[in-house]
Design an enzyme around this catalytic site. Structure first.
Site, mmCIF file in Angstrom:
data_model
loop_
_atom_site.group_PDB
_atom_site.id
_atom_site.type_symbol
_atom_site.label_atom_id
_atom_site.label_comp_id
_atom_site.label_asym_id
_atom_site.label_seq_id
_atom_site.Cartn_x
_atom_site.Cartn_y
_atom_site.Cartn_z
ATOM 1 N N GLN A 1 15.753 39.897 34.930
ATOM 2 C CA GLN A 1 15.732 40.703 36.120
ATOM 3 C C GLN A 1 14.496 41.688 36.098
ATOM 4 O O GLN A 1 13.779 41.968 37.065
ATOM 5 C CB GLN A 1 17.021 41.818 36.374
ATOM 6 C CG GLN A 1 16.993 42.654 37.344
ATOM 7 C CD GLN A 1 18.129 43.713 37.130
ATOM 8 O OE1 GLN A 1 19.040 43.562 36.325
ATOM 9 N NE2 GLN A 1 18.185 44.654 38.114
ATOM 10 N N LYS B 1 20.576 37.976 38.505
ATOM 11 C CA LYS B 1 22.029 38.324 38.942
ATOM 12 C C LYS B 1 22.580 36.792 39.308
ATOM 13 O O LYS B 1 23.700 37.211 39.588
ATOM 14 C CB LYS B 1 21.730 39.164 40.063
ATOM 15 C CG LYS B 1 21.214 40.496 39.849
ATOM 16 C CD LYS B 1 21.998 41.494 39.195
ATOM 17 C CE LYS B 1 21.745 43.008 39.214
ATOM 18 N NZ LYS B 1 22.747 43.915 38.467
ATOM 19 N N ASP C 1 25.273 43.398 47.228
ATOM 20 C CA ASP C 1 25.576 44.474 46.184
ATOM 21 C C ASP C 1 24.788 45.533 46.215
ATOM 22 O O ASP C 1 23.616 45.437 46.399
ATOM 23 C CB ASP C 1 25.365 43.645 44.639
ATOM 24 C CG ASP C 1 26.270 44.398 43.525
ATOM 25 O OD1 ASP C 1 27.106 45.286 43.930
ATOM 26 O OD2 ASP C 1 25.916 44.325 42.352
ATOM 27 N N HIS D 1 23.891 56.241 38.199
ATOM 28 C CA HIS D 1 23.368 54.907 37.523
ATOM 29 C C HIS D 1 21.963 54.676 38.055
ATOM 30 O O HIS D 1 20.963 54.337 37.111
ATOM 31 C CB HIS D 1 24.033 53.588 38.207
ATOM 32 C CG HIS D 1 23.494 52.262 38.080
ATOM 33 N ND1 HIS D 1 23.441 51.840 36.546
ATOM 34 C CD2 HIS D 1 23.029 51.319 38.804
ATOM 35 C CE1 HIS D 1 22.810 50.645 36.706
ATOM 36 N NE2 HIS D 1 22.649 50.216 38.171
ATOM 37 N N GLU E 1 27.842 45.018 34.920
ATOM 38 C CA GLU E 1 28.103 46.005 35.605
ATOM 39 C C GLU E 1 29.409 46.332 36.210
ATOM 40 O O GLU E 1 30.070 45.037 36.962
ATOM 41 C CB GLU E 1 27.115 45.616 36.809
ATOM 42 C CG GLU E 1 25.702 46.071 36.433
ATOM 43 C CD GLU E 1 24.869 46.000 37.610
ATOM 44 O OE1 GLU E 1 23.448 46.561 37.145
ATOM 45 O OE2 GLU E 1 25.124 45.457 38.725
ATOM 46 N N GLU F 1 32.084 47.275 38.878
ATOM 47 C CA GLU F 1 31.810 47.933 40.131
ATOM 48 C C GLU F 1 33.130 47.839 40.961
ATOM 49 O O GLU F 1 34.202 46.977 40.555
ATOM 50 C CB GLU F 1 30.764 46.878 40.833
ATOM 51 C CG GLU F 1 29.637 46.853 40.286
ATOM 52 C CD GLU F 1 28.502 45.981 41.000
ATOM 53 O OE1 GLU F 1 28.704 45.733 42.204
ATOM 54 O OE2 GLU F 1 27.512 45.679 40.212
ATOM 55 N N GLU G 1 22.741 51.206 30.639
ATOM 56 C CA GLU G 1 22.685 52.756 30.591
ATOM 57 C C GLU G 1 23.463 53.086 28.994
ATOM 58 O O GLU G 1 22.930 54.140 28.413
ATOM 59 C CB GLU G 1 23.526 53.248 31.663
ATOM 60 C CG GLU G 1 22.882 53.279 32.875
ATOM 61 C CD GLU G 1 23.879 53.650 34.025
ATOM 62 O OE1 GLU G 1 24.190 54.716 34.272
ATOM 63 O OE2 GLU G 1 24.547 52.606 34.480
ATOM 64 N N THR H 1 28.940 36.134 39.193
ATOM 65 C CA THR H 1 29.567 37.502 39.668
ATOM 66 C C THR H 1 31.084 37.269 39.560
ATOM 67 O O THR H 1 31.496 36.470 40.289
ATOM 68 C CB THR H 1 29.360 37.943 40.930
ATOM 69 O OG1 THR H 1 27.809 38.263 41.027
ATOM 70 C CG2 THR H 1 29.811 39.561 41.175
ATOM 71 N N ASP I 1 29.311 42.479 38.121
ATOM 72 C CA ASP I 1 28.122 41.794 38.499
ATOM 73 C C ASP I 1 27.274 41.467 37.031
ATOM 74 O O ASP I 1 26.149 42.419 36.741
ATOM 75 C CB ASP I 1 27.443 42.594 39.610
ATOM 76 C CG ASP I 1 26.348 41.964 39.852
ATOM 77 O OD1 ASP I 1 26.385 40.530 40.259
ATOM 78 O OD2 ASP I 1 25.145 42.570 40.483
ATOM 79 N N ARG J 1 18.997 41.128 32.030
ATOM 80 C CA ARG J 1 18.190 42.438 32.317
ATOM 81 C C ARG J 1 16.857 42.063 31.899
ATOM 82 O O ARG J 1 15.881 42.426 32.782
ATOM 83 C CB ARG J 1 18.540 43.667 31.261
ATOM 84 C CG ARG J 1 19.908 44.179 31.689
ATOM 85 C CD ARG J 1 19.911 44.684 32.991
ATOM 86 N NE ARG J 1 21.316 45.480 33.107
ATOM 87 C CZ ARG J 1 21.734 45.860 34.311
ATOM 88 N NH1 ARG J 1 21.153 45.446 35.398
ATOM 89 N NH2 ARG J 1 22.858 46.579 34.536
#
Length: 415
Positions: A240, A253, A126, A133, A199, A201, A362, A257, A233, A237
């Protein structure tokens, strides 16, 4: 025999024909393509087909392999391994057949089939290809420092994911447990993630592999990449954040996914290719094409993120800084091999506007700026939340090419 009716404005017309793996009550897993609201069993459609069985009476180049038994397989891998000449030949032949009468036994309503993971994923990488971002994340976690790290505009940053936890759309996502370390503290706690995120993607599926020690140049993308999928994904947080001091993502992560069930062939996305934003400084030579006048291209894919049925973001993949071909070139720059079924993804596809941010980190600025979802002020995902990502891209002659959707519902953490 009957003609398949395609609803007006459907993003699954003859110009698309995405591949997937499906099953019905009476069949095991097998390969199909989608046309409108119908899934066509390719093993049944092409049964008895052989070189020369074409409307023009001519044999078509198929790369020396016309074995249609690959469509009775439970994954796309055997077909993808046949290579780009075969992909093109099958696409031509299927387009010819689907333009006319189609055997009823080969046709299944899309809402009566079960979709499965389309490929057996060997490796998952990834990337972090959106400057918007990366800049937002940098401002959130390093407010007193430059938003981008010094290497960011020189190489496509990535992490190596866990292929065994790549799942098909519709698979429920169990809230992960792990170590959480609050900012400013050195002692972690263990428990369910409290800042579970998404996420949105784009992902790319490898068809033809490469040898260990070889590099794949940006000009060789079409020889190796079969198609594209949507990717969510899922990201914890808090896990992470704690584990990425200083190394990269791991348990934050690796728990899940999600990918969409339909693989849109790169051949269906030709009209969606667009110039990328200017790349300054100029990338190193291995990230540039050898042909004179080469320019990196991106994909004009419009994504939509729905949270419990409410649209919260509309990211645009055309805003990505690094191109899909550059991602592949960097992935193999050290001689790492790629294999049929490998998956690599763009990373979060965020744009310059708040309404184009493609993750909750975000959108809510790490929980400090909640957004309203169905009348509620929300930050990160709660148990029972359902997230769906959709996408379309320009097709030929003003049509739209659809990816379908990738959906997941959050289940409580297990003991």
């Amino acid at each position: 025999m009957s003609v398949i009716e395609v609803p007006a404005g459907s993003p699954f017309g003859l110009e698309n024909l995405p591949y997937g793996v499906f099953s019905t009550a009476g069949t095991g897993q097998r390969v199909g393509v989608r046309l409108g609201d119908t899934v066509i069993d390719l093993a049944a459609l092409l049964s008895g087909d052989a070189p020369g069985d074409h409307e023009d009476g001519e044999d078509h180049e198929d790369g020396g392999n016309s074995d249609n038994s690959v469509f009775a397989a439970p994954t796309l891998n055997p077909f993808l391994a046949q290579g780009p000449a075969r992909w093109a030949a099958v696409r031509r032949r299927v387009s010819e057949l689907l333009a006319g009468d189609v055997p009823d036994a080969a046709c299944h309503p899309v809402d009566e089939v079960t979709a499965h993971l389309p490929v057996r994923v060997g490796d998952f990488v990834d990337f972090y290809a959106s400057e918007h971002h990366a800049s937002n994340v940098g401002q959130i976690f390093r407010p007193s420092a430059p938003p981008l790290m010094p290497n960011w505009k020189h190489l496509p940053v990535a992490y190596h994911g866990r292929a065994g936890t790549v799942v098909v759309s519709g698979t429920d996502i169990v809230r992960p447990r792990g170590q959480r370390g609050p900012r400013g503290e050195d002692t972690p706690a263990y428990g369910p993630s409290l800042r579970l995120d998404i996420e949105a993607e784009l992902g790319f599926v490898i068809g033809a592999g490469s040898r260990l020690g070889d590099r794949v140049g940006v000009d060789e993308f079409d020889e190796h990449v079969f198609g594209a999928v949507l990717v969510n994904d899922w990201s914890a947080r808090d896990l992470q954040d704690w584990e990425s001091r200083p190394l990269g993502p791991h348990q934050g992560k690796s728990f899940a996914t999600s990918v969409s069930p339909w693989v849109v062939p790169m051949a269906a996305l030709r009209a969606a290719r667009v110039p990328l934003p200017a790349q300054v400084p100029e990338p190193l030579p291995y990230l540039r094409g050898r042909a004179a006048g080469w320019e990196p291209w991106g994909l004009d894919v419009d994504l939509v993120v729905d949270w419990n049925g409410a649209t919260v973001s509309r990211p645009a993949a055309r805003e990505l800084y690094w191109s899909p071909a550059q991602l592949l070139a960097h992935l193999t720059a050290n001689g790492a091999s790629i294999r049929t079924g490998d998956l690599f993804a763009s990373g979060t596809v965020s744009g310059p506007e708040r309404g184009q941010r493609a993750c909750l980190l975000e959108l809510t600025w790490n929980g400090t700026e909640p957004i309203t979802v169905n009348g509620e002020r929300r930050t990160f995902l709660l148990d029972g939340d359902r997230v769906t990502i959709y996408a379309t891209a320009p097709g030929p002659d003003g049509t739209r090419v659809g990816f379908g959707d990738v959906t997941g519902t959050i289940l409580p953490a297990r003991p």
